[in-house]
Scaffold this active site. Sequence first.
Site, PDB file in Angstrom:
ATOM      1  N   MET A   1     -86.128   6.438  -6.748  1.00 12.12           N
ATOM      2  CA  MET A   1     -85.288   6.414  -7.697  1.00 12.12           C
ATOM      3  C   MET A   1     -85.544   7.157  -8.635  1.00 12.12           C
ATOM      4  SD  MET A   1     -84.152   2.713  -8.242  1.00 12.12           S
ATOM      5  CE  MET A   1     -84.782   0.888  -8.933  1.00 12.12           C
TER       6      MET A   1
ATOM      7  N   ARG B   1     -84.150  -5.610  -7.930  1.00 12.25           N
ATOM      8  CA  ARG B   1     -84.176  -6.637  -8.790  1.00 12.25           C
ATOM      9  C   ARG B   1     -84.468  -7.312  -7.827  1.00 12.25           C
ATOM     10  NH1 ARG B   1     -79.191  -4.953 -12.726  1.00 12.25           N
ATOM     11  NH2 ARG B   1     -80.152  -3.984 -14.602  1.00 12.25           N
TER      12      ARG B   1
ATOM     13  N   TYR C   1     -89.466  -3.291 -15.263  1.00  9.96           N
ATOM     14  CA  TYR C   1     -89.447  -3.059 -15.028  1.00  9.96           C
ATOM     15  C   TYR C   1     -87.668  -3.679 -13.970  1.00  9.96           C
ATOM     16  CZ  TYR C   1     -92.320  -3.094 -10.812  1.00  9.96           C
ATOM     17  OH  TYR C   1     -93.150  -3.610  -9.395  1.00  9.96           O
ATOM     18  N   GLU C   2     -86.700  -2.313 -13.601  1.00 10.94           N
ATOM     19  CA  GLU C   2     -85.692  -3.043 -12.578  1.00 10.94           C
ATOM     20  C   GLU C   2     -84.552  -3.376 -13.717  1.00 10.94           C
ATOM     21  OE1 GLU C   2     -85.033  -1.161 -10.260  1.00 10.94           O
ATOM     22  OE2 GLU C   2     -86.599  -0.434  -9.902  1.00 10.94           O
ATOM     23  N   GLY C   3     -85.032  -3.235 -15.311  1.00 13.29           N
ATOM     24  CA  GLY C   3     -83.630  -3.756 -16.276  1.00 13.29           C
ATOM     25  C   GLY C   3     -84.928  -4.871 -16.338  1.00 13.29           C
TER      26      GLY C   3
END
Length: 563
Positions: A161, A294, A421-423
């Site tokens: 992604m 997540r 990462y991933e928020g």
Amino acid sequence: MPYRSPVADIRFILDHVVPLAPIAATARFGEATGDLAEAILTEAAKLCDTALAPVQRAGDLAPARLENGTVRTSPGYAETYAAIREGGWVSVSAPAEHGGMGLPQTLNMAIHDMMSGACLSLQLLPLMTQGQIEALDHHASDALKALYLPKLVSGEWAGTMNLTEAQAGSDVGALRTKAEPNGDGTYAVTGQKIFISWGDNDFTGNVCHLVLARLPGAVAGTKGISLFLVPKYLPDADGNPGAANAVKVVSLEHKMGLHGSPTCVMSYEGATGWLVGEEHRGMAAMFTMMNNARLGVAMQGIGVAEAACQAATDYAAERQQFGPIIEHADVRRMLGEMRADTFAARSIALACAQASDMGTATDEADWAARAAFLTPIAKAFGTATGIRVAETAMQVHGGMGFIEETGVAQFYRDVRVTAIYEGTNGIQAMDLVGRKLADGGEVAFRLLEEIEAGAEAARGDQPDLAGAVWAAAETLREATEWMVGREGADRNAGATAYLEAFARVLGAHYHLKAAMAEGGAGPRAALARFYIGSRLPLYAAHLAAARDGADAVLALTPEALTS
């Protein structure tokens, strides 16, 4: 260093703490019986212990590199990935109509727990592919599904992604990548993306990129973003990799850890892509992949925590300083904290996966809401636990923990990025107190009612432990009511502390369930007593910080912080 997949611990949780049985009782996941789960986890453990773990150090010492535009992966990675692909491990939770096993995410996440502990750098690749499979299954056209999903599900092709750009990190809406219609149903995608995990490799037949870009005339911000599938090689008439697309790896990031995972700067130069989902609805489609990732990242933190805990315990049993250092109270304390927090984080993450599966199987909104509520807690607490446990493992090793040859420092270097990462974990916390409390705290209060009911049921056998858990849940209820009554800065200033407190109380709930399942005597009951006596009390300090409000934080002006 040796790694032993924690099958027994995972099975205990799935049998007694966060049961798999209700999932298997649904029509959707009726095949996920206890016997099948045991077989799946046992086979996955063999893969992790004998194939992934041996290449863990190789990825760190011989990182992925870029040679003449081609990514060369670490020694042994191609052969190990072949074992993952041939074993069908990419397909565990993929839809059966596209060649997947269609098993619950709960089992899939348990596998990722073990894979992450064995070799986090390589685990990232199947995790990214599985997230893309889910996004395409929910949002792509039938034609794209038919062409791409079988190859992704089999592991023959890999998925990534592409969100981040140099000027657009958390503010995804600031991206500049553009997509222009070619007039034949395809689009020309142009732009540059950074931080792309496994943006390329030298052992899969194709690499399929999900790329966020803006169509001509689209509004500014996230509402104007669309999602495109852009393969490395354009499929030919038979669906096989054909001509090279206008996609290239510009460089590999030089990272603190995860050296075996090539993190790429990607350039799209009028590359051919296909729209996934509706125009200007790209973030909604991408969030399907991000939410999957997540929870997967939570398992990464937990897996590394497990590996670090094993390494520290083994070392402490062998290292002699006035006898084995495992006999020293302070070392025993550190090992206890590591093991107790890992159990709590693993239980929270599997509870999140369980809620997701139940929501999928029943279409009941309450289960979906629970999964959404638990996701930021699982991600933030799971990764924070991985970081803390890895750091403590270095401390247990003493001076040898600071020496790279022992390999223990790699745990910390590899896992540190998972909180980013991933928020970032701060974003997870703000999501928890923002969108996830937007229901007035309804989901939170239902969870707290369950915790209190569990504590009440345990009072007869474990009065001290049950009383402490009940009191913590009640205090957390009051703090939640306070948080629901606040807005904006007050919520956000205390968000991280509130999330940590909620995780601490959830962890105590699951430890208490474990102690009860063991009859109040045994290693898990001992661990529960340690956690509830030593780790649970931290929730009170976190809630005090959460309720302090924003005034003190906002008073830290730039001048105050730099003077």
